[in-house]
Structure formats: structure tokens, C-alpha cells
Scaffold this motif. Sequence first.
Motif, short mmCIF file in Angstrom:
data_model
loop_
_atom_site.label_atom_id
_atom_site.label_comp_id
_atom_site.label_asym_id
_atom_site.label_seq_id
_atom_site.Cartn_x
_atom_site.Cartn_y
_atom_site.Cartn_z
N GLU A 5 17.95 -21.70 11.56
CA GLU A 5 17.66 -20.34 11.10
C GLU A 5 17.52 -20.30 9.58
N MET A 6 18.38 -21.05 8.88
CA MET A 6 18.27 -21.12 7.41
C MET A 6 16.93 -21.74 7.01
N HIS A 7 16.55 -22.82 7.71
CA HIS A 7 15.29 -23.51 7.41
C HIS A 7 14.11 -22.57 7.61
N HIS A 8 14.08 -21.86 8.74
CA HIS A 8 12.96 -20.97 9.02
C HIS A 8 12.89 -19.81 8.01
N LEU A 14 8.89 -19.18 1.33
CA LEU A 14 7.91 -20.02 0.62
C LEU A 14 6.50 -19.68 1.06
N LEU A 15 6.34 -19.45 2.36
CA LEU A 15 5.02 -19.10 2.90
C LEU A 15 4.52 -17.79 2.28
N ALA A 16 5.42 -16.81 2.16
CA ALA A 16 5.04 -15.52 1.57
C ALA A 16 4.57 -15.71 0.12
N GLN A 17 5.31 -16.54 -0.64
CA GLN A 17 4.91 -16.81 -2.03
C GLN A 17 3.58 -17.56 -2.09
N ASP A 18 3.41 -18.48 -1.15
CA ASP A 18 2.19 -19.27 -1.08
C ASP A 18 0.98 -18.36 -0.82
N LYS A 22 1.34 -17.64 -5.50
CA LYS A 22 2.32 -17.86 -6.58
C LYS A 22 2.79 -19.31 -6.70
N LEU A 23 2.36 -20.17 -5.78
CA LEU A 23 2.82 -21.56 -5.81
C LEU A 23 1.63 -22.52 -5.84
N THR A 24 1.66 -23.48 -6.74
CA THR A 24 0.66 -24.55 -6.69
C THR A 24 0.99 -25.46 -5.51
N VAL A 25 0.03 -26.30 -5.14
CA VAL A 25 0.26 -27.26 -4.05
C VAL A 25 1.48 -28.13 -4.37
N GLU A 26 1.54 -28.62 -5.61
CA GLU A 26 2.65 -29.50 -5.99
C GLU A 26 3.99 -28.78 -5.96
N ARG A 27 4.00 -27.55 -6.46
CA ARG A 27 5.25 -26.77 -6.52
C ARG A 27 5.76 -26.48 -5.11
N LEU A 28 4.83 -26.08 -4.23
CA LEU A 28 5.21 -25.81 -2.84
C LEU A 28 5.80 -27.07 -2.19
N ALA A 29 5.13 -28.21 -2.40
CA ALA A 29 5.61 -29.47 -1.81
C ALA A 29 6.98 -29.84 -2.37
N ASP A 30 7.20 -29.58 -3.65
CA ASP A 30 8.53 -29.83 -4.25
C ASP A 30 9.61 -29.01 -3.55
N HIS A 31 9.31 -27.72 -3.34
CA HIS A 31 10.28 -26.84 -2.67
C HIS A 31 10.53 -27.30 -1.23
N LEU A 32 9.45 -27.59 -0.50
CA LEU A 32 9.60 -28.01 0.90
C LEU A 32 10.38 -29.33 1.00
N PHE A 275 -7.40 -31.19 -0.35
CA PHE A 275 -7.10 -31.57 1.04
C PHE A 275 -5.70 -31.09 1.44
N ARG A 276 -4.75 -31.25 0.53
CA ARG A 276 -3.38 -30.83 0.86
C ARG A 276 -3.29 -29.32 1.00
N LYS A 277 -4.03 -28.61 0.16
CA LYS A 277 -4.05 -27.14 0.26
C LYS A 277 -4.60 -26.71 1.63
N LEU A 278 -5.69 -27.36 2.02
CA LEU A 278 -6.29 -27.06 3.33
C LEU A 278 -5.31 -27.38 4.46
N GLN A 279 -4.61 -28.47 4.30
CA GLN A 279 -3.62 -28.86 5.32
C GLN A 279 -2.51 -27.81 5.43
N HIS A 280 -2.04 -27.32 4.28
CA HIS A 280 -1.05 -26.25 4.29
C HIS A 280 -1.60 -25.02 5.02
N GLN A 281 -2.85 -24.67 4.72
CA GLN A 281 -3.45 -23.48 5.33
C GLN A 281 -3.56 -23.62 6.85
N ILE A 282 -3.96 -24.81 7.29
CA ILE A 282 -4.06 -25.06 8.74
C ILE A 282 -2.69 -24.88 9.39
#
Length: 282
Positions: A5-8, A14-18, A22-32, A275-282
Motif C-alpha cells: 500500500e505504501m509503494h502504490h 510520482l505518477l501525478a507529478q510526472d 514536473k519530473l524529468t525522466v532521470e529524476r523520476l527514475a531516481d525516485h522510483l 525511449f525511456r519517456k515513451l516506456q514510462h508512458q506505456i
Amino acid sequence: DMLREMHHAQLFRLLAQDLEGKLTVERLADHLSALADALVAVTVQAVWQTIANRHRDVPKFAVIAYGKLGGKELGYASDLDVIFLYDDDHQDAPGLYAKLAQRFITWMTSHTPAGILFDIDVALRPDGASGLLVSSISAFEKYQAASAWVWEHQALTRARFCAGDTAIGARFEAIRESVLRKPRDEAALKQDVLSMRKKMHDAHLNRSTLFDLKHDAGGMIDIEFIVQFLVLNHAAQYPQLTGDIGNIALLKLCGDLGLIDRALAGNVADAYRTFRKLQHQI
């Protein structure tokens, strides 16, 4: 379930910020990746408490991350590539740590009403599918020096200590650096990397008309293999290439060092980011 539940909840934030941009690909990956590290660490601690005949309060056990987690390039749906190392001379240690690793995988992958945490991939352990689930750090060192394939050294370019005993983590980092900095024959290395790439490509034939972001020619794995080749080929001369800084930063570094054309390095890094951005979007 509390972990799930904490993870979700955190993923959702993070998804809302994305989605807000508000998050670059690198920043999002750092958080995840940081979120995954924290969950791995807590799970190891919790699972150790469930092992009745444990011989010490804190296990001399470490989780090493490879792949997307190792390179801090995790996506929303990435699985975790990990191996397990221990450094403990107690006679019961191998059995207890094997049990710890098995229960860790169960905790991570079991479906509960709150979903699952992560899929876990342990195929990168020494000797692969036929190898032991956990290795002592000294056995791992011996294996890397004497028996590992080139593709296993490629995998080491994006590996790091993730959770557990920090002394094992520091020793792993020293082993990793010395393996990556070994002088290599460029022609032989090129051949090994290309033949491994062909094997992977043949195993993921694309039967659709769409571009496969990951496996098609010019996709993510091609870029990752290029970076891995550059690291293995030049790290003996340029130790800064052993830094676990991710593919985008490594491409920039290779351009700055004059190992590849700087403009080309920038274009390839941009492609990889896209490519990573597209992967996140998928």
C-alpha cells in the motif's frame, strides 16, 4: 500489505507529478529507484526476523542491484534484477541466507489483495540458473575474476549495492571496479559484445509493424550495449567510466573524453531519454 500500500501510494504521487510535467525522466527514475531500494531494505530486515534459527540479529547479507535498478533507471513496471551475497563463516550461514533469499523473493512477488511489490529476476547470479541463489562474497570475487562471461562483465557496468550489509557493499564495489578496469583486447571484446547482442535480438523477434523500444535495432538495448562496450574497452585507461551514473551521463562522459563524437553522444543520449519517456508512458 502495508509495504504494497505504501509503494502504490508513493507510485501514485510520482505518477501525478510526472503527468503534470514536473519530473524529468532521470529524476523520476531516481525516485522510483530510491523507493525500490527502501522497500528492498525493509523487506530484508522483516524477513530475517521470520527465520527462527537465525544465528545473529543483523544478517551479514547484501542485495546487489543490476539492470534498471542497478543503473537507477527504473520505470513504473520494471522488475528488479538482483543477486544475493553474504560474508559469514558460521556453519549455518549458507542455508540460512538461502532461506532469507527465497523468502525475500516470496515477499516481493506474492499476490495479495494489495497487489504485488515487484517481480524479481535472479538470472544474473554466478553460474546463472544452475548456480546457487546466494553466494559468499569471496566465491563471487573468484567467479568474476576467473569464470564470468563477457556479458556478465557487461552487466557489472550497471550494478551497485542496494541494501543490507554495507561492508559487503563496499567490497562488492571494489571487486566491480577491478573487474571493469581489466585491460581487454578490443577486437575480441567487440566480437563478444556483438555475438551476445545478436543472441538477444534473435530471442526477441518483433513480428509486429511497430517499433520495439527495447529490442529492435537502434533501440534501448543497442544503446546500452554500446555504452557497456565503451566502459569495458576504456575503463583501464579512464577509471571514471566505472562510475554507476547511468547510460545518459556515461554517453556524455564518453563524448567529453573524446572516445566518441560529442554531438553523436548527445543525440544518442537524447534518443535513450525519449525511449525511456515513451516506456514510462506505456
